[in-house]
Enzyme design. Sequence first.
Site, PDB file in Angstrom:
ATOM      1  N   LYS A  93       0.861  -1.183   0.000  1.00 19.17           N
ATOM      2  CA  LYS A  93       0.000   0.000   0.000  1.00 19.17           C
ATOM      3  C   LYS A  93       0.900   1.236   0.000  1.00 19.17           C
ATOM      4  O   LYS A  93       1.787   1.366   0.857  1.00 19.17           O
ATOM      5  CB  LYS A  93      -0.860  -0.025   1.262  1.00 19.17           C
ATOM      6  CG  LYS A  93      -2.265   0.499   1.086  1.00 19.17           C
ATOM      7  CD  LYS A  93      -3.053   0.212   2.363  1.00 19.17           C
ATOM      8  CE  LYS A  93      -4.427   0.789   2.283  1.00 19.17           C
ATOM      9  NZ  LYS A  93      -5.136   0.633   3.565  1.00 19.17           N
TER      10      LYS A  93
HETATM   11  O1  G3P Z   1      -7.992   1.351   5.441  1.00 17.31           O
HETATM   12  C1  G3P Z   1      -8.286   2.619   4.982  1.00 17.31           C
HETATM   13  C2  G3P Z   1      -9.663   3.146   5.338  1.00 17.31           C
HETATM   14  O2  G3P Z   1     -10.632   2.157   5.194  1.00 17.31           O
HETATM   15  C3  G3P Z   1      -9.719   3.935   6.598  1.00 17.31           C
HETATM   16  O3  G3P Z   1     -11.029   4.202   7.013  1.00 17.31           O
HETATM   17  O4  G3P Z   1     -12.590   4.854   8.801  1.00 17.31           O
HETATM   18  O5  G3P Z   1     -10.151   5.440   9.016  1.00 17.31           O
HETATM   19  O6  G3P Z   1     -11.600   6.614   7.361  1.00 17.31           O
HETATM   20  P1  G3P Z   1     -11.343   5.343   8.106  1.00 17.31           P
END
Ligand code: G3P
Length: 217
Positions: free
Chosen positions: A83
């Site tokens: 990533k």
């Molecule tokens: O893994 C990346 C993403 O899904 C993060 O989500 O909830 O931290 O905005 P969030």
Amino acid sequence: MELFIDTAEIEEIKSLNITGLIDGVTTNPSLIAQSGRNIIETIAEICSEVSGPVSAEVTATDFDTMIKEGKKLSAIAKNVAIKVPLTFDGLRACKAFSDDGIMVNVTLCFSAAQALLAAKAGATFISPFIGRLDDIGADGINLISEITEIYEIYGFDTKVLAASIRSVQDIVDVAKLGADVATIPPKFLKAMYNHPLTDKGLSDFLADWKKTGQSIL
Ligand code: G3P
């Protein structure tokens, strides 16, 4: 549509993976920090549990160190997807890894223009963050629509991986738009199958069945 689990908690991954419904896992530095564990050990354990792509994120911001970190993460298992952030150096690293046949997930995508560059850089996955756009009053679902439209027109192979999911309705909305993958926090898998009418219907069926005095086995 594929479903990935957005967590670095191995026990949670194991408890959901027994359904056979988990196609992959995504992690990020924040999720690794939450787990309180070593990234290399954690990714190795997840990769031995789940056969699909497991995203492991570099933490360097310069190209050379991204490449070194990515190679180390990639050596953990064949199903690691590196990533990288959607930056100038991240796009360069994406191109270099994809030219070497390594899966790449380009993360922190907030615009269709960014997604276009990631596809040109050979990304295996592009991760548009829906919820974080909605959080600032923008339209995360519309971003998925724009990216799927552009990728369709040009036939890019890059998979649209809807990330930063905030609700079951988000999952339904991105599915309707043809997102290839949604990565979801573990609690949303339960929320997807739970329905009060299913519970009530089952309870009624079982009550009627009991009255028959029968047993199938
Ligand atoms: O893994 C990346 C993403 O899904 C993060 O989500 O909830 O931290 O905005 P969030």
